[in-house]
Design a protein around this motif. Structure first.
Motif, PDB file in Angstrom:
ATOM      1  N   HIS A   1      -6.375   0.020   5.524  1.00  0.00           N
ATOM      2  CA  HIS A   1      -6.224   1.041   4.481  1.00  0.00           C
ATOM      3  C   HIS A   1      -5.398   0.504   3.313  1.00  0.00           C
ATOM      4  CE1 HIS A   1      -4.805   4.944   2.737  1.00  0.00           C
ATOM      5  NE2 HIS A   1      -3.673   4.273   2.627  1.00  0.00           N
ATOM      6  N   ILE A   2      -5.790   0.929   2.108  1.00  0.00           N
ATOM      7  CA  ILE A   2      -5.044   0.595   0.893  1.00  0.00           C
ATOM      8  C   ILE A   2      -4.857   1.864   0.078  1.00  0.00           C
ATOM      9  CG2 ILE A   2      -4.970  -0.801  -1.214  1.00  0.00           C
ATOM     10  CD1 ILE A   2      -7.167  -2.573   0.082  1.00  0.00           C
ATOM     11  N   SER A   3      -3.623   2.175  -0.276  1.00  0.00           N
ATOM     12  CA  SER A   3      -3.339   3.237  -1.244  1.00  0.00           C
ATOM     13  C   SER A   3      -2.837   2.574  -2.514  1.00  0.00           C
ATOM     14  CB  SER A   3      -2.276   4.210  -0.713  1.00  0.00           C
ATOM     15  OG  SER A   3      -2.832   5.126   0.194  1.00  0.00           O
ATOM     16  N   CYS A   4      -3.614   2.688  -3.585  1.00  0.00           N
ATOM     17  CA  CYS A   4      -3.232   2.073  -4.855  1.00  0.00           C
ATOM     18  C   CYS A   4      -2.204   2.952  -5.572  1.00  0.00           C
ATOM     19  CB  CYS A   4      -4.456   1.880  -5.744  1.00  0.00           C
ATOM     20  SG  CYS A   4      -5.698   0.775  -5.037  1.00  0.00           S
TER      21      CYS A   4
ATOM     22  N   LEU B   1      -0.517  -4.036   3.891  1.00  0.00           N
ATOM     23  CA  LEU B   1      -1.557  -3.016   3.989  1.00  0.00           C
ATOM     24  C   LEU B   1      -1.441  -2.314   5.340  1.00  0.00           C
ATOM     25  CD1 LEU B   1      -4.479  -5.167   2.510  1.00  0.00           C
ATOM     26  CD2 LEU B   1      -2.723  -3.847   1.295  1.00  0.00           C
ATOM     27  N   SER B   2      -2.184  -1.237   5.544  1.00  0.00           N
ATOM     28  CA  SER B   2      -2.042  -0.416   6.747  1.00  0.00           C
ATOM     29  C   SER B   2      -3.238  -0.590   7.675  1.00  0.00           C
ATOM     30  CB  SER B   2      -1.912   1.066   6.367  1.00  0.00           C
ATOM     31  OG  SER B   2      -0.822   1.268   5.492  1.00  0.00           O
TER      32      SER B   2
ATOM     33  N   ALA C   1      -7.170   5.930  -2.716  1.00  0.00           N
ATOM     34  CA  ALA C   1      -7.071   5.310  -1.391  1.00  0.00           C
ATOM     35  C   ALA C   1      -8.453   4.914  -0.905  1.00  0.00           C
ATOM     36  CB  ALA C   1      -6.417   6.267  -0.400  1.00  0.00           C
TER      37      ALA C   1
ATOM     38  N   THR D   1       0.120  -1.219  -8.232  1.00  0.00           N
ATOM     39  CA  THR D   1      -1.076  -1.979  -7.855  1.00  0.00           C
ATOM     40  C   THR D   1      -1.926  -2.310  -9.075  1.00  0.00           C
ATOM     41  OG1 THR D   1      -1.092  -0.526  -5.906  1.00  0.00           O
ATOM     42  CG2 THR D   1      -2.893  -2.094  -6.101  1.00  0.00           C
TER      43      THR D   1
ATOM     44  N   TRP E   1       0.922  -9.499   1.247  1.00  0.00           N
ATOM     45  CA  TRP E   1       0.436  -8.133   1.113  1.00  0.00           C
ATOM     46  C   TRP E   1       0.875  -7.282   2.311  1.00  0.00           C
ATOM     47  CZ3 TRP E   1      -1.845  -6.507  -3.311  1.00  0.00           C
ATOM     48  CH2 TRP E   1      -2.303  -7.492  -4.189  1.00  0.00           C
TER      49      TRP E   1
ATOM     50  N   SER F   1       0.851  -1.187   0.000  1.00  0.00           N
ATOM     51  CA  SER F   1       0.000   0.000   0.000  1.00  0.00           C
ATOM     52  C   SER F   1       0.888   1.238   0.000  1.00  0.00           C
ATOM     53  CB  SER F   1      -0.907  -0.001   1.240  1.00  0.00           C
ATOM     54  OG  SER F   1      -1.606   1.222   1.338  1.00  0.00           O
TER      55      SER F   1
ATOM     56  N   ASN G   1      -6.075  -8.601   8.200  1.00  0.00           N
ATOM     57  CA  ASN G   1      -4.853  -7.974   7.693  1.00  0.00           C
ATOM     58  C   ASN G   1      -3.640  -8.862   7.947  1.00  0.00           C
ATOM     59  OD1 ASN G   1      -3.344  -5.993   6.430  1.00  0.00           O
ATOM     60  ND2 ASN G   1      -3.179  -4.705   8.234  1.00  0.00           N
TER      61      ASN G   1
END
Length: 546
Positions: free
Chosen positions: A480-483, A470-471, A445, A487, A468, A140, A460
């Protein structure tokens, strides 16, 4: 001795008589009224801001904190807490900075400098320490582009300007010109008026710090405000907490709507008072990827004659290109009347190397309050636009290179690809039983939560076992995921692994008591958050163990 006592008694009687004169009585009454007025005003403000129930909850929490702090002073309790903290911090340090058998540790300068061959060999060792392959698109955020050709081009620019410093424009005029041009490009992206101005900073945090500093100094100079306050959503970036601590600004946090996960504008309105110097909103915020109602916030700011900052650090090179990429984007930039400053990171979706951002102001006059000027310094007249004095011109050159290489068409294309990827992931999450996307994220996001009895942190953890990164979020618990460009093409893989992770946690409830699920579960039950703060400090300390 008797004479001394007599004189003291006489003096006391004279003072008592003086204190009872009409003028002094009047002064005492006025002072009493002022004190009562201030206390009552503060009480009524808090009632208006939090509501009676919310205020009672805050008082209850404050009383609990006071009692816990007193209890922590007891030797037995203090020793027990410290013992447990030491265990937790030791484990963190062992994870972050492990001591590997046979590994060389450089704790002093070498007696003789290394040869180029030795340096390259050591660099390869350090580079090989990484266990996470960021190129496979399972992270992420963190790395937003990853294109080798663009990276090499930026490295060429860095090499060419490696010794440059914009503190000396007469020596490095090219760097001065590139910085001014990069700022001008970003101002144009955000439809800034001709009166606008900007500054390049070292990143989003510094951009936000500088905005807060500018508003504090502006309010002191123009309004005489000496106890400044800023009203921000609970979802605003933590850099505002840092700015509050650095610059002595009271940060008034207001909640987000639990359906839209946008700031509650009515709560913002209630929070504004005579000491408020600025409001802030996000486009988008980091936790949920939602865009606050910038137009409504700006109307409030304009009505009260205060600053309105838009934190567009995460969406910096996405938001301006949303419409050209074929997506709806609510008003957020300088076309919104009342918006007075915007922060935009060039080192995220602008694809510049880490260490550059731009802070913009509607007027150059407002920008000037960000500056530090020392005209009487013995070293000569000193002026600096931001926190740093000397700055790396090489990063400015690399940033300029990224902007010029990508161009508007390149950013429109990457915006379209990354936003489509994020929406594909959001749609996939909504199809998984037990998961739900928080709010209505429209950019790159997003965050998802889990319905009981599923634990989103255990999910998670299961995603981490599948490679993966992720946050984790809290208040509420979510992931949370920020592409990024990396990605793109992995959306289906993520959703497939996420379904498998949900199935794994649903089949084995004991996973709710392990890993991050256990950590965040424990954190939620600890009323004294200062203990969690000590653990966080322990993590930061671990970063500096050589």
């Amino acid at each position: 001795m008797a004479n001394v006592q007599s004189r003291l008694v006489l003096s006391w009687l004279v003072v008592q008589q003086w204190l009872q004169t009409p003028r002094i009585e009047l002064a005492k009454n006025v002072l009493f009224i002022i004190v009562v007025y201030r206390l009552l005003s503060r009480f009524l403000y808090l009632v208006r801001l939090r509501g009676p129930v919310g205020l009672l909850v805050e008082w209850k929490q404050s009383i609990i904190r006071i009692l816990l702090n007193r209890a922590k002073q007891l030797p037995g309790v203090r020793n027990k807490i410290q013992s447990e903290l030491d265990k937790v911090i030791k484990k963190i340090q062992d994870d972050v900075a492990p001591v590997r058998p046979g590994e060389t540790r450089y704790l002093q300068l070498p007696k003789q400098g290394f040869t180029a061959e030795q340096i390259h060999a050591e660099l390869e060792k350090y580079h090989g320490m990484a266990k996470v392959d960021w190129k496979d698109g399972r992270i992420s955020g963190a790395v937003y582009h990853g294109n080798e050709a663009l990276s090499n081009l930026c490295v060429d620019a860095y090499r060419l300007f490696s010794v440059s410093n914009p503190l000396h424009p007469e020596v490095f005029p090219g760097v001065r010109k590139m910085e001014a041009e990069a700022v001008a490009m970003v101002l144009d992206m955000y439809h800034a008026p001709p009166s606008a101005g900007g500054v390049m900073t070292s990143g989003g945090t510094e951009s936000l710090l500088m905005a807060c500093k500018a508003y504090r100094d502006w309010a002191r100079h123009t309004k005489g405000i000496t106890e400044p306050e800023m009203v921000v959503p609970v979802s605003i970036h933590a850099a505002f907490d840092k700015a509050a601590g650095y610059f002595g600004i009271r940060m008034v946090q207001v909640p987000v709507n639990q359906t839209t996960f946008q700031v509650d504008v009515d709560a913002v309105r209630r929070a504004i008072n005579r000491n408020t110097i600025m409001l802030a909103g996000s486009a988008p915020n980091f936790p949920y990827g939602t865009v606050d109602d910038i137009a409504a916030l700006a109307r409030l700011a304009k009505r009260h004659g205060i600053g309105m900052h838009v934190d567009c650090c995460l969406g910096g090179f996405i938001a301006p290109f949303m419409e050209k990429a074929g997506f709806h984007m609510p008003p957020f930039d300088f076309r919104v009347e009342g918006v007075t400053s915007i922060s935009c990171d060039t080192h995220k979706y602008g694809f510049a190397p880490k260490g550059t951002s731009v802070i913009m102001y509607r007027s150059k006059q407002l920008r000037s309050h960000q500056y530090t000027v020392t005209p009487a310094w013995t070293g000569g007249v000193y002026a600096s636009p931001s926190v740093a004095g000397s700055r790396p011109g090489a990063l400015i050159a690399a940033c300029w290179t990224a902007l010029m290489s990508m161009g508007e068409a390149g950013y429109v294309e990457t915006t379209r690809a990354i936003v489509e990827c994020a929406r594909r992931i959001a749609n996939g999450i909504d199809r998984i039983d037990g998961l739900r996307v928080l709010g209505r994220p429209i950019m790159t996001a997003l965050a998802f939560a889990a319905d009981a009895p599923l634990n989103v942190h255990a999910i998670n953890d299961a995603m981490s076992r599948r490679g993966w990164h992720l946050s984790s979020l809290q208040h509420p618990d979510a992931v949370h995921i920020s592409c990024t460009l990396l990605t793109v093409g992995r959306a289906d893989d993520l959703c497939r692994d996420l379904q498998a992770a949900v199935d794994e946690v649903r089949a084995d409830p004991s996973l709710n008591e392990k890993g991050q699920a256990a950590i965040y579960g424990m954190a939620a039950t600890i009323p004294d958050k200062s203990i969690i703060g000590e653990v966080a400090k322990g993590f930061v300390d671990a970063l500096y163990i050589a």
